[in-house]
Each structure stands twice: as C-alpha cells, then as structure tokens.
Design a protein around this motif. Sequence first.
Motif, short mmCIF file in Angstrom:
data_model
loop_
_atom_site.label_atom_id
_atom_site.label_comp_id
_atom_site.label_asym_id
_atom_site.label_seq_id
_atom_site.Cartn_x
_atom_site.Cartn_y
_atom_site.Cartn_z
N ILE A 74 24.01 31.45 5.91
CA ILE A 74 25.43 31.73 5.62
C ILE A 74 25.62 32.01 4.15
CG2 ILE A 74 27.69 30.59 5.43
CD1 ILE A 74 27.22 29.31 8.10
N ALA A 118 33.00 23.76 6.28
CA ALA A 118 33.21 24.78 7.34
C ALA A 118 31.87 25.36 7.77
CB ALA A 118 34.14 25.88 6.83
N ALA A 119 30.95 25.49 6.82
CA ALA A 119 29.61 26.01 7.16
C ALA A 119 28.87 25.02 8.06
CB ALA A 119 28.82 26.29 5.89
N GLU A 121 30.25 22.91 10.16
CA GLU A 121 30.86 23.02 11.50
C GLU A 121 30.42 24.31 12.20
OE1 GLU A 121 32.83 20.29 12.70
OE2 GLU A 121 31.72 19.64 10.93
N TYR A 122 30.27 25.36 11.41
CA TYR A 122 29.80 26.63 11.97
C TYR A 122 28.41 26.45 12.59
CZ TYR A 122 28.30 31.47 12.34
OH TYR A 122 27.83 32.67 12.83
N PHE A 123 27.52 25.83 11.81
CA PHE A 123 26.15 25.62 12.33
C PHE A 123 26.16 24.76 13.59
CE2 PHE A 123 24.39 26.75 8.03
CZ PHE A 123 23.55 27.75 8.47
N LYS A 124 27.07 23.78 13.63
CA LYS A 124 27.10 22.87 14.78
C LYS A 124 27.67 23.52 16.04
CE LYS A 124 27.71 18.33 12.58
NZ LYS A 124 28.76 17.35 12.25
N TYR A 125 28.72 24.31 15.87
CA TYR A 125 29.48 24.73 17.07
C TYR A 125 29.62 26.24 17.27
CZ TYR A 125 30.75 19.84 16.63
OH TYR A 125 30.68 18.48 16.50
N LEU A 126 29.30 27.02 16.28
CA LEU A 126 29.49 28.47 16.44
C LEU A 126 28.20 29.27 16.28
CD1 LEU A 126 32.84 28.93 14.45
CD2 LEU A 126 32.57 28.84 16.93
N HIS A 127 27.16 28.60 15.85
CA HIS A 127 25.90 29.29 15.57
C HIS A 127 25.31 29.88 16.85
CE1 HIS A 127 21.44 28.92 14.46
NE2 HIS A 127 21.90 30.00 13.91
N ASP A 128 25.01 31.16 16.82
CA ASP A 128 24.44 31.85 17.98
C ASP A 128 23.17 32.56 17.51
OD1 ASP A 128 23.74 33.60 19.97
OD2 ASP A 128 25.79 34.27 20.39
N VAL A 130 20.93 34.27 18.96
CA VAL A 130 20.68 35.62 19.48
C VAL A 130 21.50 36.63 18.67
CG1 VAL A 130 20.90 37.14 21.48
CG2 VAL A 130 20.15 34.78 21.78
N LYS A 131 22.75 36.29 18.43
CA LYS A 131 23.61 37.18 17.64
C LYS A 131 23.03 37.33 16.22
CE LYS A 131 28.17 37.55 15.60
NZ LYS A 131 29.43 36.90 15.28
#
Lengths: 232, 258
Positions: A74, A118-119, A121-128, A130-131
């Motif tokens: 990120i 926020a980063a 939380e991103y890694f925990k719940y939004l990280h994809d 494959v994307k």
Amino acid sequence: MKVAVFGDSYADEIMNKNEVNYKSWVELLREKYYPDLTCYGMSGSSLYFSYNLFLEHQSKFDKIIFVTTTPGRILIPKYIKFNGNRAHLMYHINSIDTAIQHLDEPAMTEEGILATKAAIEYFKYLHDPVKDKRLYNLMKEHIRKIRSDTIMIETMMNGLSDISYYEFNPTGYRDPNMWKCRDARMCHLSPRNNEILADKMFEWCNGVSIKIDVKDFEVPSKEELERLVYIR
Amino acid sequence: MKVAVFGDSYADENIVKSKFNYKSWVEILREKYYPDLTCYGTSASSLYFSYDLFLEHQNKFDKIIFIYTGAGRITIPKYIKFKEDPRNSIEHINKHTNSHIMYHVANIATAEDHLLDHHNLMTEEGALATKAAVEYFKYLYDFEYELKMHNLMKDSIKAIRNDVVGIDITPHGQPKHGQPKPLGLFDISMYESPISIDKSDWMKKYIDCRTCHLSPRNNEILADKIFEWCNGKPVHIDLNDFEKPTEEEFLKHVRPMA
C-alpha cells in the motif's frame, strides 16, 4: 548514457547505508559503468509507487532498470502528511507488521495514524491477493509496452530474493523466520553479491538475457552474515 | 449470437425492477436483437468486479458489451460473508444472491448506508470490512491511483477482446486535440433532467429510480444504438439522439431526497 533504477529495498542505495558501510549494486553500477545513473529505489515501496515514478521520468533516460517488488503493498496518498526526516518512509506499507511498526515512529502525525490504521484494516478485511496480482501484472505489462528495452528484474520467484536466501542456505531453503531479523544488508545482499549483481546488471543492460542463477553468487561466511542480519 | 453485458447500474436489468415496470435497454436489446444475451451488470459494482467476471466468462461469447463504471469503487472480497435474507429474494440472472449488494461500495455514502440500513444482511465480519472501506475512502483514497488502475483494466479488456463495445459512464481524461469532450451514459441521465444541478450534487440530492438511470424512451433508443455499435459503428454518444422526458415523467422516477 542516462540510466534510471526503479524498485523497492532491492534497489534502494540509501537504506542501511549509515549502519553498514559498503556499497550497493546501484552505487557500484554507477561507479563502474554508468556515472549518470539516477536511483528512484525506495525501501518498502509498492509497485505502484515505482510505476508512477516510471511514468513521470522514464522519457528522460536511455536505459531503465526496474526491480519489481511483491504485489499487494500500500502507498499512503501524498495528501497525508508525516513529520521529520523519516517522513518519506511512512508512506510505504508492505504488511500489517510494517504498519504496526510505523505507528510507533516519531514521524507519525494524527492524520498519519488514521491512514496507517486504515491500511491495517485494509489488509485485514479488504485485501484481495488475486486482484493485487492482476493489477501488478497489468502495471508490469504497461511498463514493458512503454519501454520494451526495460531491464525488468523480479524480486520473488526466480528473482533477487533467491540470492538473499541463498546467502543463508545454499540449498534454497527459505527460513520464514529470516525476515523477522533485522536485515542490514545493502539491497538484502552481502558486499560481494552486490558487486556480482552490479556486473550482471551491466551485462543485462547490454543484451545478455536476464537470468538469476544463484550459482553465480557467493555464500558469505557465517560471521559476516551474523554481522549483517541479526535478531532485533 | 451469444452476447454478454458487463457493467454497473447502467447495465443492471434488475435494478428497481419491482418499482417501475418498464424495460431496460438490456432487456430490449435481448428481445429485439440478441435472444441469447447474458447480463452480468450489477448495480454499484466496481470496474474490477466486472473485469473479474469478464476474465472468467468472456470466451463463451461472440460479442461483449462493457459498460465502464467510474474509477475508485471498492469490491469487498468474497472471503467476507454477509447474510442471506429469504424474505427479500431476488432472482438475478447472474445468480447473485440478495446479499450481493453488500459487496459493492461505490463511496462512503454507500458504505454508511450498508451499515445503517441493511441489518438483515450485515454480519460481524461484513461490518468490519464495510468500516474498513469507509476508512479507505477517508485516508487512503487516491484518485490518481484509481484512475490509472481503471485505465489499465480498460486497456486489458480491449487487448483481450478488440471487438468489445466499450461504453463509459463518465469518460475520464482529456479530449483529443480539437475534439469535444466525449460523453458517457451519465450525460444522458443528466440531459433528461429538467432541473439544473451540478453533477457532483446529483447522487447526494436525488433518488434515481430510473431503470439503468434512463427514461423508458431513452432505454429504447440506447438499445438501438448499442445494436448499431455491435455492428461496427463507432461508439459515440450524442445527446441530440436522445429525448428529454416531460418534467412530470422525469419526476415519476427521480425525486429529491427527504
């Protein structure tokens, strides 16, 4: 010849410089072969960070060396401000662990804390993954499309990290605990392997096919390694 | 001919279907021209969501129609689970369950709406992911990054299927030298409005219940246009080709927020 180097810690000529006084492959390449070399390498940075710099600066250079980092890192946006001389490092988050470490840094600001959290939380719940991998590949393809002469070097599979691990274990075993240690090596390589890599880079810049074969590199002594990589 | 449609609410044939019973351009296109048309359009979805579906399914189709949404939307990953609500079952042609809406976060307002108004679908991990999306928009959102990734995906779609009929909602970037700024589907939505309003205020101030954000007549016109574009005409949106509904008709489908 004007040469630019882009990448992460494997291409950062400043990281660890104060701690271990030896030259990175970037400096050696500049000294031995390309005096007009500009290094944009930044420890911890994402591919997007380097891609963005590449888009901005590539047209000024005759030769591009691009060390591709791992996917999924990120970059905190520029509108978030940090303090002090380590402020520039706070923008680059490659994992939850890095983000947690950053929260204790003196460079941290109120808005910086919010962005760093926020980063996390991103890694925990939004990280994809494959994307991330797809976007990563699209950026790499675009770099090659813009500059087909780019010397593109991977860090992970068949990349520079193979040499980093080889220095520890010539069998190729990747000890997952290695990265919990403080790695003070310039560009994650021993002094000798930085020298070898600089010569390899020069060959690759002159048309030799890019191939990383750990047998071309050397295993440093145990004492030397323990001086450069140690438990925090 | 097997045709696939990808996109967001501008390509979602199920959006507000229960409220106003008129046909979207997708259904008209299927009925008039392409009986074997599959619609993957999903309201509020990101370009990545459609890109992912495109990569999975594109090789099954003879023709691809891709409605490019705006840059910067978030798709919550599939490993986050939301609840199903059997009282509110929606039979989507693309086999989505009714919790699918929770995965699509277009902006902070959508995320907050999901947290406040969709208790029946929300889970603990879903709430954490949706809150993470709010924090992302507040502190990590970088439009320059979003736009660059958006353009890379569009280029990839065109590279994989150079016959794609690609239509922007809001074309990003500068017009070519000497050319007028290209228009997108959002411009038709705005053109229909008898009220003069800034584009950025539109979503905040109005509830838009139009099918694919267009009047019944403009859905018909768009279906015919898309058929022409599928047959080789260059994609070009000219507002003069579309019709302004009467104020009364417009306000049947679009109303100011309370």
